[in-house]
Design an enzyme around this catalytic site. Structure first.
Site, short mmCIF file in Angstrom:
data_model
loop_
_atom_site.label_atom_id
_atom_site.label_comp_id
_atom_site.label_asym_id
_atom_site.label_seq_id
_atom_site.Cartn_x
_atom_site.Cartn_y
_atom_site.Cartn_z
N CYS A 82 14.51 -67.24 22.57
CA CYS A 82 15.87 -67.74 22.28
C CYS A 82 15.86 -68.94 21.35
O CYS A 82 16.88 -69.30 20.77
CB CYS A 82 16.57 -68.11 23.58
SG CYS A 82 16.79 -66.70 24.67
N HIS A 120 22.47 -73.09 22.07
CA HIS A 120 22.11 -71.71 22.40
C HIS A 120 23.07 -71.20 23.47
O HIS A 120 23.37 -71.90 24.43
CB HIS A 120 20.66 -71.67 22.89
CG HIS A 120 20.28 -70.34 23.47
ND1 HIS A 120 20.52 -69.16 22.80
CD2 HIS A 120 19.72 -70.01 24.66
CE1 HIS A 120 20.10 -68.16 23.55
NE2 HIS A 120 19.61 -68.64 24.69
N ASN A 136 24.22 -63.53 25.79
CA ASN A 136 23.08 -64.26 25.22
C ASN A 136 22.40 -63.37 24.18
O ASN A 136 21.75 -62.38 24.54
CB ASN A 136 22.12 -64.61 26.37
CG ASN A 136 20.89 -65.36 25.89
OD1 ASN A 136 20.63 -65.47 24.69
ND2 ASN A 136 20.12 -65.87 26.84
N1 ACO Z 1 26.43 -59.38 40.33
C1 ACO Z 1 26.58 -59.68 41.62
N2 ACO Z 1 25.65 -60.34 42.34
C2 ACO Z 1 24.53 -60.69 41.68
C3 ACO Z 1 24.30 -60.40 40.33
C4 ACO Z 1 25.30 -59.72 39.66
N3 ACO Z 1 25.20 -59.40 38.34
N4 ACO Z 1 23.08 -60.89 39.99
C5 ACO Z 1 22.58 -61.46 41.07
N5 ACO Z 1 23.44 -61.33 42.12
C6 ACO Z 1 23.28 -61.78 43.48
C7 ACO Z 1 21.84 -61.97 43.88
O1 ACO Z 1 21.26 -60.76 44.30
C8 ACO Z 1 21.98 -62.97 45.00
O2 ACO Z 1 22.35 -62.28 46.14
P1 ACO Z 1 21.73 -62.69 47.58
O3 ACO Z 1 22.20 -64.11 47.81
O4 ACO Z 1 22.31 -61.69 48.50
O5 ACO Z 1 20.25 -62.60 47.41
C9 ACO Z 1 23.16 -63.83 44.58
O6 ACO Z 1 23.88 -63.06 43.60
C10 ACO Z 1 22.76 -65.14 43.98
O7 ACO Z 1 21.77 -64.88 42.99
P2 ACO Z 1 21.13 -66.05 42.18
O8 ACO Z 1 20.05 -65.49 41.28
O9 ACO Z 1 20.78 -67.12 43.12
O10 ACO Z 1 22.39 -66.47 41.31
P3 ACO Z 1 22.55 -67.74 40.44
O11 ACO Z 1 23.72 -68.51 40.89
O12 ACO Z 1 21.25 -68.47 40.24
O13 ACO Z 1 22.94 -67.11 39.04
C11 ACO Z 1 21.97 -66.65 36.91
C12 ACO Z 1 22.04 -66.24 38.38
C13 ACO Z 1 23.34 -66.43 36.29
C14 ACO Z 1 20.96 -65.77 36.20
C15 ACO Z 1 21.57 -68.13 36.84
O14 ACO Z 1 20.40 -68.38 37.57
C16 ACO Z 1 21.36 -68.59 35.45
O15 ACO Z 1 22.31 -68.72 34.69
N6 ACO Z 1 20.13 -68.90 35.05
C17 ACO Z 1 19.82 -69.25 33.71
C18 ACO Z 1 19.11 -68.11 33.16
C19 ACO Z 1 19.57 -67.69 31.82
O16 ACO Z 1 20.66 -67.95 31.35
N7 ACO Z 1 18.68 -66.97 31.21
C20 ACO Z 1 18.92 -66.42 29.94
C21 ACO Z 1 17.64 -66.27 29.22
S1 ACO Z 1 16.88 -67.79 28.94
C22 ACO Z 1 17.78 -68.57 27.92
O17 ACO Z 1 18.35 -68.01 27.04
C23 ACO Z 1 17.91 -70.01 28.15
#
Ligand code: ACO
Length: 330
Positions: A117, A257, A287
Protein backbone atom coordinates in the site's frame (compact mmCIF):
# COMPACT_ATOMS: atom_id res chain seq x y z
CA UNK A 1 16.76 28.12 3.86
CA UNK A 2 19.00 28.37 0.75
CA UNK A 3 18.30 25.76 -1.89
CA UNK A 4 21.39 23.95 -3.11
CA UNK A 5 19.91 21.31 -5.42
CA UNK A 6 16.98 21.16 -7.85
CA UNK A 7 13.62 20.11 -6.54
CA UNK A 8 11.13 17.85 -8.28
CA UNK A 9 7.50 18.86 -8.78
CA UNK A 10 4.31 17.10 -9.82
CA UNK A 11 3.53 18.38 -13.33
CA UNK A 12 0.35 16.36 -13.90
CA UNK A 13 -1.78 13.58 -12.47
CA UNK A 14 -4.21 10.96 -13.79
CA UNK A 15 -6.20 8.03 -12.51
CA UNK A 16 -8.32 5.12 -13.63
CA UNK A 17 -10.70 2.73 -11.89
CA UNK A 18 -12.66 -0.16 -13.39
CA UNK A 19 -16.28 0.53 -14.29
CA UNK A 20 -17.76 -2.47 -12.41
CA UNK A 21 -19.05 -1.46 -8.96
CA UNK A 22 -19.41 -3.99 -6.14
CA UNK A 23 -21.50 -2.62 -3.27
CA UNK A 24 -21.60 -3.78 0.34
CA UNK A 25 -25.03 -5.26 -0.37
CA UNK A 26 -23.53 -7.26 -3.25
CA UNK A 27 -20.94 -8.69 -0.81
CA UNK A 28 -23.66 -9.50 1.72
CA UNK A 29 -25.00 -11.95 -0.89
CA UNK A 30 -21.75 -13.96 -0.93
CA UNK A 31 -20.41 -13.69 2.65
CA UNK A 32 -22.03 -13.29 6.08
CA UNK A 33 -21.82 -9.51 6.38
CA UNK A 34 -23.95 -6.37 6.20
CA UNK A 35 -23.67 -2.90 4.73
CA UNK A 36 -24.00 -1.58 8.29
CA UNK A 37 -21.03 -3.64 9.60
CA UNK A 38 -18.75 -2.69 6.72
CA UNK A 39 -19.73 0.99 6.81
CA UNK A 40 -19.25 1.43 10.55
CA UNK A 41 -16.00 -0.58 10.77
CA UNK A 42 -14.34 0.75 7.61
CA UNK A 43 -16.27 3.62 5.97
CA UNK A 44 -16.32 1.66 2.70
CA UNK A 45 -19.61 1.61 0.74
CA UNK A 46 -18.46 0.18 -2.58
CA UNK A 47 -15.36 -0.78 -4.54
CA UNK A 48 -14.39 -1.31 -8.19
CA UNK A 49 -13.37 -4.71 -9.56
CA UNK A 50 -11.39 -5.13 -12.77
CA UNK A 51 -12.81 -7.01 -15.75
CA UNK A 52 -11.46 -10.56 -16.10
CA UNK A 53 -9.67 -9.94 -19.39
CA UNK A 54 -7.71 -6.92 -18.05
CA UNK A 55 -4.62 -6.63 -15.84
CA UNK A 56 -3.05 -4.02 -13.57
CA UNK A 57 -1.01 -2.64 -16.48
CA UNK A 58 -4.22 -1.78 -18.37
CA UNK A 59 -5.40 0.45 -15.54
CA UNK A 60 -1.87 1.86 -15.22
CA UNK A 61 -1.81 2.71 -18.91
CA UNK A 62 -5.06 4.70 -18.70
CA UNK A 63 -3.94 6.58 -15.58
CA UNK A 64 -0.54 7.30 -17.17
CA UNK A 65 -2.02 8.64 -20.41
CA UNK A 66 -4.29 10.92 -18.38
CA UNK A 67 -1.36 12.15 -16.26
CA UNK A 68 0.71 12.91 -19.36
CA UNK A 69 -2.21 14.78 -20.91
CA UNK A 70 -2.76 16.71 -17.69
CA UNK A 71 0.94 17.66 -17.65
CA UNK A 72 0.82 18.69 -21.33
CA UNK A 73 3.60 16.21 -22.11
CA UNK A 74 4.21 13.31 -24.50
CA UNK A 75 5.48 9.81 -23.76
CA UNK A 76 8.67 10.82 -25.58
CA UNK A 77 9.36 13.39 -22.85
CA UNK A 78 9.81 10.66 -20.21
CA UNK A 79 13.19 9.45 -18.98
CA UNK A 80 11.94 6.85 -16.49
CA UNK A 81 8.84 4.91 -15.45
CA UNK A 82 8.65 3.79 -11.84
CA UNK A 83 5.67 1.74 -10.69
CA UNK A 84 4.56 0.92 -7.17
CA UNK A 85 2.62 -2.35 -7.23
CA UNK A 86 2.31 -5.69 -5.45
CA UNK A 87 -0.04 -7.16 -8.08
CA UNK A 88 2.00 -6.87 -11.28
CA UNK A 89 0.75 -8.67 -14.41
CA UNK A 90 3.54 -11.28 -14.05
CA UNK A 91 6.05 -12.48 -11.44
CA UNK A 92 8.52 -11.03 -13.92
CA UNK A 93 9.20 -8.92 -15.92
CA UNK A 94 8.12 -5.82 -14.04
CA UNK A 95 4.78 -4.16 -14.67
CA UNK A 96 6.79 -1.02 -15.48
CA UNK A 97 8.32 -2.78 -18.50
CA UNK A 98 4.90 -3.99 -19.66
CA UNK A 99 3.55 -0.46 -19.22
CA UNK A 100 6.50 1.05 -21.06
CA UNK A 101 5.64 -1.06 -24.13
CA UNK A 102 1.92 -0.29 -23.86
CA UNK A 103 2.64 3.44 -23.76
CA UNK A 104 5.13 3.16 -26.62
CA UNK A 105 7.92 4.73 -24.55
CA UNK A 106 11.45 4.55 -25.95
CA UNK A 107 14.84 5.29 -24.46
CA UNK A 108 13.63 5.08 -20.86
CA UNK A 109 14.43 2.87 -17.90
CA UNK A 110 11.52 1.30 -16.04
CA UNK A 111 11.16 -0.73 -12.87
CA UNK A 112 8.71 -1.65 -10.10
CA UNK A 113 8.96 -1.09 -6.40
CA UNK A 114 6.97 -3.40 -4.15
CA UNK A 115 5.98 -1.73 -0.91
CA UNK A 116 2.31 -2.85 -1.05
CA UNK A 117 0.00 0.00 0.00
CA UNK A 118 3.00 2.31 0.40
CA UNK A 119 4.12 1.59 -3.20
CA UNK A 120 3.25 4.96 -4.71
CA UNK A 121 5.11 6.87 -1.99
CA UNK A 122 8.16 4.65 -2.46
CA UNK A 123 8.06 5.13 -6.24
CA UNK A 124 7.59 8.88 -5.83
CA UNK A 125 10.48 9.11 -3.41
CA UNK A 126 12.83 7.16 -5.72
CA UNK A 127 11.81 9.26 -8.74
CA UNK A 128 12.31 12.43 -6.69
CA UNK A 129 15.90 11.37 -5.96
CA UNK A 130 16.63 10.66 -9.64
CA UNK A 131 15.28 14.09 -10.61
CA UNK A 132 17.05 15.95 -7.81
CA UNK A 133 20.34 14.26 -8.63
CA UNK A 134 20.12 15.59 -12.19
CA UNK A 135 20.22 12.05 -13.64
CA UNK A 136 16.79 12.46 -15.24
CA UNK A 137 14.43 15.34 -15.99
CA UNK A 138 11.03 13.65 -16.16
CA UNK A 139 9.61 10.50 -14.60
CA UNK A 140 6.24 8.81 -14.74
CA UNK A 141 5.34 7.56 -11.27
CA UNK A 142 2.48 5.07 -11.02
CA UNK A 143 0.64 3.29 -8.22
CA UNK A 144 -1.52 0.42 -9.42
CA UNK A 145 -3.00 -2.65 -7.79
CA UNK A 146 -5.62 -5.26 -8.59
CA UNK A 147 -6.07 -6.87 -5.21
CA UNK A 148 -9.43 -8.37 -6.24
CA UNK A 149 -7.33 -11.14 -7.83
CA UNK A 150 -5.70 -11.93 -4.47
CA UNK A 151 -8.75 -12.01 -2.22
CA UNK A 152 -10.47 -14.99 -0.69
CA UNK A 153 -14.04 -14.13 -1.61
CA UNK A 154 -15.21 -16.46 1.18
CA UNK A 155 -13.28 -14.56 3.89
CA UNK A 156 -15.52 -11.75 5.11
CA UNK A 157 -12.75 -10.15 7.16
CA UNK A 158 -10.64 -9.29 4.08
CA UNK A 159 -12.76 -9.42 0.90
CA UNK A 160 -14.78 -6.38 2.01
CA UNK A 161 -11.75 -4.11 2.31
CA UNK A 162 -10.11 -3.89 -1.10
CA UNK A 163 -10.73 -2.56 -4.60
CA UNK A 164 -8.81 -2.08 -7.85
CA UNK A 165 -7.36 1.10 -9.34
CA UNK A 166 -4.40 3.03 -10.71
CA UNK A 167 -3.07 6.53 -10.29
CA UNK A 168 -0.13 8.31 -11.90
CA UNK A 169 1.89 11.48 -11.57
CA UNK A 170 4.45 13.04 -13.90
CA UNK A 171 7.43 14.33 -11.98
CA UNK A 172 9.84 16.89 -13.39
CA UNK A 173 12.41 19.51 -12.41
CA UNK A 174 10.79 22.41 -10.59
CA UNK A 175 11.78 25.87 -11.77
CA UNK A 176 10.28 27.68 -8.81
CA UNK A 177 9.34 27.13 -5.17
CA UNK A 178 6.94 24.28 -5.88
CA UNK A 179 7.80 20.65 -5.41
CA UNK A 180 8.54 17.85 -3.01
CA UNK A 181 9.95 19.51 0.09
CA UNK A 182 10.65 16.29 1.95
CA UNK A 183 9.96 12.58 1.55
CA UNK A 184 10.79 9.74 3.88
CA UNK A 185 10.32 5.96 3.85
CA UNK A 186 10.49 3.39 6.62
CA UNK A 187 9.96 -0.35 7.12
CA UNK A 188 9.79 -2.95 9.88
CA UNK A 189 10.18 -6.42 8.39
CA UNK A 190 9.45 -8.17 11.65
CA UNK A 191 5.77 -7.69 10.72
CA UNK A 192 6.16 -9.44 7.34
CA UNK A 193 3.69 -12.20 8.22
CA UNK A 194 1.10 -9.88 9.78
CA UNK A 195 -0.22 -8.95 6.33
CA UNK A 196 0.79 -11.17 3.42
CA UNK A 197 -0.02 -13.70 0.73
CA UNK A 198 1.32 -17.01 2.03
CA UNK A 199 1.94 -18.92 -1.20
CA UNK A 200 3.00 -18.28 -4.78
CA UNK A 201 6.47 -17.01 -3.98
CA UNK A 202 9.78 -18.91 -3.78
CA UNK A 203 9.13 -19.95 -0.18
CA UNK A 204 5.88 -21.75 -0.97
CA UNK A 205 5.36 -22.10 -4.72
CA UNK A 206 1.91 -22.85 -6.09
CA UNK A 207 0.76 -26.46 -5.73
CA UNK A 208 -2.64 -28.11 -5.76
CA UNK A 209 -2.42 -28.09 -1.95
CA UNK A 210 -1.73 -24.32 -1.69
CA UNK A 211 -4.67 -23.63 -3.99
CA UNK A 212 -6.98 -25.98 -2.08
CA UNK A 213 -5.89 -24.33 1.22
CA UNK A 214 -6.68 -20.87 -0.25
CA UNK A 215 -3.13 -19.69 0.44
CA UNK A 216 -2.92 -17.40 -2.60
CA UNK A 217 -5.05 -14.69 -1.05
CA UNK A 218 -4.44 -12.00 1.54
CA UNK A 219 -3.96 -13.00 5.17
CA UNK A 220 -4.15 -10.14 7.67
CA UNK A 221 -4.12 -9.50 11.38
CA UNK A 222 -6.34 -6.43 11.09
CA UNK A 223 -6.06 -5.23 14.68
CA UNK A 224 -2.24 -5.24 14.59
CA UNK A 225 -2.22 -3.39 11.25
CA UNK A 226 -4.57 -0.77 12.66
CA UNK A 227 -2.45 -0.09 15.74
CA UNK A 228 0.94 0.18 14.04
CA UNK A 229 -0.46 2.10 11.03
CA UNK A 230 -1.81 5.00 13.06
CA UNK A 231 1.31 5.35 15.22
CA UNK A 232 3.78 5.02 12.31
CA UNK A 233 1.98 7.41 9.98
CA UNK A 234 1.79 10.04 12.70
CA UNK A 235 5.51 9.78 13.47
CA UNK A 236 6.67 9.89 9.87
CA UNK A 237 4.31 12.76 9.01
CA UNK A 238 5.76 14.84 11.83
CA UNK A 239 9.29 14.00 10.64
CA UNK A 240 8.76 15.11 7.02
CA UNK A 241 7.06 18.29 8.17
CA UNK A 242 10.00 19.00 10.49
CA UNK A 243 12.50 18.36 7.69
CA UNK A 244 10.59 20.81 5.49
CA UNK A 245 10.66 23.32 8.37
CA UNK A 246 6.88 23.34 8.51
CA UNK A 247 4.38 22.64 11.24
CA UNK A 248 1.03 20.88 11.23
CA UNK A 249 -0.82 24.22 10.94
CA UNK A 250 0.92 24.88 7.60
CA UNK A 251 -0.71 21.83 6.00
CA UNK A 252 -3.53 22.75 3.59
CA UNK A 253 -4.56 19.19 2.78
CA UNK A 254 -3.70 15.64 3.81
CA UNK A 255 -4.01 12.86 1.22
CA UNK A 256 -3.62 9.68 3.29
CA UNK A 257 -3.63 6.07 2.14
CA UNK A 258 -7.28 5.02 1.99
CA UNK A 259 -7.34 1.82 4.06
CA UNK A 260 -10.01 2.46 6.60
CA UNK A 261 -11.88 5.60 7.70
CA UNK A 262 -11.16 4.82 11.35
CA UNK A 263 -7.40 4.73 10.69
CA UNK A 264 -7.65 8.08 8.89
CA UNK A 265 -9.69 9.80 11.62
CA UNK A 266 -7.40 8.43 14.35
CA UNK A 267 -4.38 9.74 12.43
CA UNK A 268 -5.96 13.16 11.90
CA UNK A 269 -6.81 13.37 15.61
CA UNK A 270 -3.23 12.49 16.63
CA UNK A 271 -1.84 15.07 14.21
CA UNK A 272 -4.46 17.64 15.37
CA UNK A 273 -5.53 18.21 11.75
CA UNK A 274 -9.26 18.86 11.24
CA UNK A 275 -11.04 16.32 9.04
CA UNK A 276 -12.06 19.13 6.62
CA UNK A 277 -8.42 19.12 5.53
CA UNK A 278 -8.24 15.33 5.13
CA UNK A 279 -9.19 13.66 1.87
CA UNK A 280 -11.36 10.56 2.16
CA UNK A 281 -12.66 8.76 -0.93
CA UNK A 282 -12.56 5.17 0.30
CA UNK A 283 -16.36 4.99 0.48
CA UNK A 284 -16.24 4.83 -3.36
CA UNK A 285 -13.20 2.63 -3.96
CA UNK A 286 -12.23 0.72 -0.80
CA UNK A 287 -8.53 0.17 -0.24
CA UNK A 288 -6.84 0.27 -3.65
CA UNK A 289 -3.37 -0.31 -2.15
CA UNK A 290 -0.64 1.55 -4.10
CA UNK A 291 -3.30 3.33 -6.17
CA UNK A 292 -5.12 4.94 -3.29
CA UNK A 293 -2.97 8.07 -2.83
CA UNK A 294 -2.50 8.96 -6.52
CA UNK A 295 -6.21 8.34 -7.27
CA UNK A 296 -7.23 10.64 -4.38
CA UNK A 297 -4.61 13.23 -5.33
CA UNK A 298 -5.81 13.26 -8.92
CA UNK A 299 -9.43 13.67 -7.83
CA UNK A 300 -8.71 16.64 -5.57
CA UNK A 301 -6.54 18.33 -8.22
CA UNK A 302 -9.28 17.95 -10.82
CA UNK A 303 -11.89 19.25 -8.37
CA UNK A 304 -9.73 22.37 -7.97
CA UNK A 305 -9.22 21.76 -4.26
CA UNK A 306 -5.47 22.44 -4.42
CA UNK A 307 -4.41 26.06 -4.94
CA UNK A 308 -0.98 27.38 -5.88
CA UNK A 309 1.24 27.44 -2.82
CA UNK A 310 -0.79 24.84 -0.90
CA UNK A 311 1.14 22.43 1.29
CA UNK A 312 -0.07 18.86 0.80
CA UNK A 313 0.93 16.00 3.09
CA UNK A 314 0.85 12.44 1.74
CA UNK A 315 1.16 9.47 4.07
CA UNK A 316 0.87 5.73 3.56
CA UNK A 317 1.15 2.43 5.39
CA UNK A 318 1.06 -1.16 4.20
CA UNK A 319 2.42 -4.68 4.20
CA UNK A 320 6.04 -5.09 5.19
CA UNK A 321 5.28 -3.18 7.27
CA UNK A 322 6.30 -0.33 4.98
CA UNK A 323 5.26 3.27 5.43
CA UNK A 324 6.17 6.72 4.26
CA UNK A 325 5.23 10.36 3.94
CA UNK A 326 5.94 13.29 1.66
CA UNK A 327 5.25 17.00 1.92
CA UNK A 328 4.71 18.88 -1.32
CA UNK A 329 4.22 22.56 -2.16
CA UNK A 330 1.87 22.89 -5.16
N1 ACO B 1 -18.98 -8.62 8.51
C1 ACO B 1 -19.48 -8.96 9.70
N2 ACO B 1 -18.70 -9.37 10.72
C2 ACO B 1 -17.38 -9.43 10.49
C3 ACO B 1 -16.80 -9.10 9.26
C4 ACO B 1 -17.66 -8.68 8.25
N3 ACO B 1 -17.21 -8.32 7.02
N4 ACO B 1 -15.46 -9.27 9.36
C5 ACO B 1 -15.21 -9.68 10.59
N5 ACO B 1 -16.38 -9.80 11.29
C6 ACO B 1 -16.57 -10.25 12.65
C7 ACO B 1 -15.45 -11.11 13.17
O1 ACO B 1 -15.61 -12.45 12.80
C8 ACO B 1 -15.59 -10.89 14.66
O2 ACO B 1 -16.61 -11.71 15.11
P1 ACO B 1 -16.45 -12.47 16.54
O3 ACO B 1 -16.37 -11.35 17.55
O4 ACO B 1 -17.69 -13.27 16.62
O5 ACO B 1 -15.20 -13.26 16.43
C9 ACO B 1 -16.06 -9.45 14.77
O6 ACO B 1 -16.60 -9.11 13.49
C10 ACO B 1 -14.96 -8.49 15.13
O7 ACO B 1 -13.88 -8.73 14.25
P2 ACO B 1 -12.57 -7.90 14.36
O8 ACO B 1 -11.55 -8.43 13.38
O9 ACO B 1 -12.19 -7.81 15.78
O10 ACO B 1 -13.11 -6.50 13.86
P3 ACO B 1 -12.40 -5.12 13.94
O11 ACO B 1 -13.24 -4.18 14.69
O12 ACO B 1 -10.95 -5.24 14.30
O13 ACO B 1 -12.46 -4.66 12.42
C11 ACO B 1 -11.04 -4.47 10.52
C12 ACO B 1 -11.81 -5.42 11.42
C13 ACO B 1 -12.03 -3.56 9.81
C14 ACO B 1 -10.28 -5.28 9.48
C15 ACO B 1 -10.08 -3.65 11.39
O14 ACO B 1 -9.27 -4.48 12.19
C16 ACO B 1 -9.19 -2.78 10.59
O15 ACO B 1 -9.65 -1.80 10.01
N6 ACO B 1 -7.88 -3.05 10.53
C17 ACO B 1 -6.99 -2.33 9.71
C18 ACO B 1 -6.65 -3.23 8.62
C19 ACO B 1 -6.70 -2.62 7.28
O16 ACO B 1 -7.32 -1.61 7.00
N7 ACO B 1 -6.02 -3.30 6.41
C20 ACO B 1 -5.96 -2.92 5.06
C21 ACO B 1 -4.69 -3.38 4.47
S1 ACO B 1 -3.33 -2.64 5.23
C22 ACO B 1 -3.38 -1.12 4.85
O17 ACO B 1 -3.74 -0.75 3.77
C23 ACO B 1 -2.99 -0.17 5.90
Amino acid sequence: MTRTEPRSAILGTGSAVPSAVVTNDDLAKIVDTTDEWITTRTGIKERRVLEEDKAASDLARLASERALENAGLEVADLDAIIVGTCTADYQFPSLACVLEAKLGAKDVFSFDVNAACSGFLNALSVADMFVRSGRIRKALVVGTDVLSRFLDWQDRSTCILFGDGAGAAVLGVSDDDRGILSARLQTDGSYAETLYVRAGGSKRPATVETVENREHSIFMNGKEVFKVAVRSMEEISRRVLGEAELCVEDVSLVVPHQANRRIITALAARLCIPMEKVIVNLHKYGNTSAASIPVALDEVRREGRIAAGDIVLLNAFGAGFAWGAAVIRF
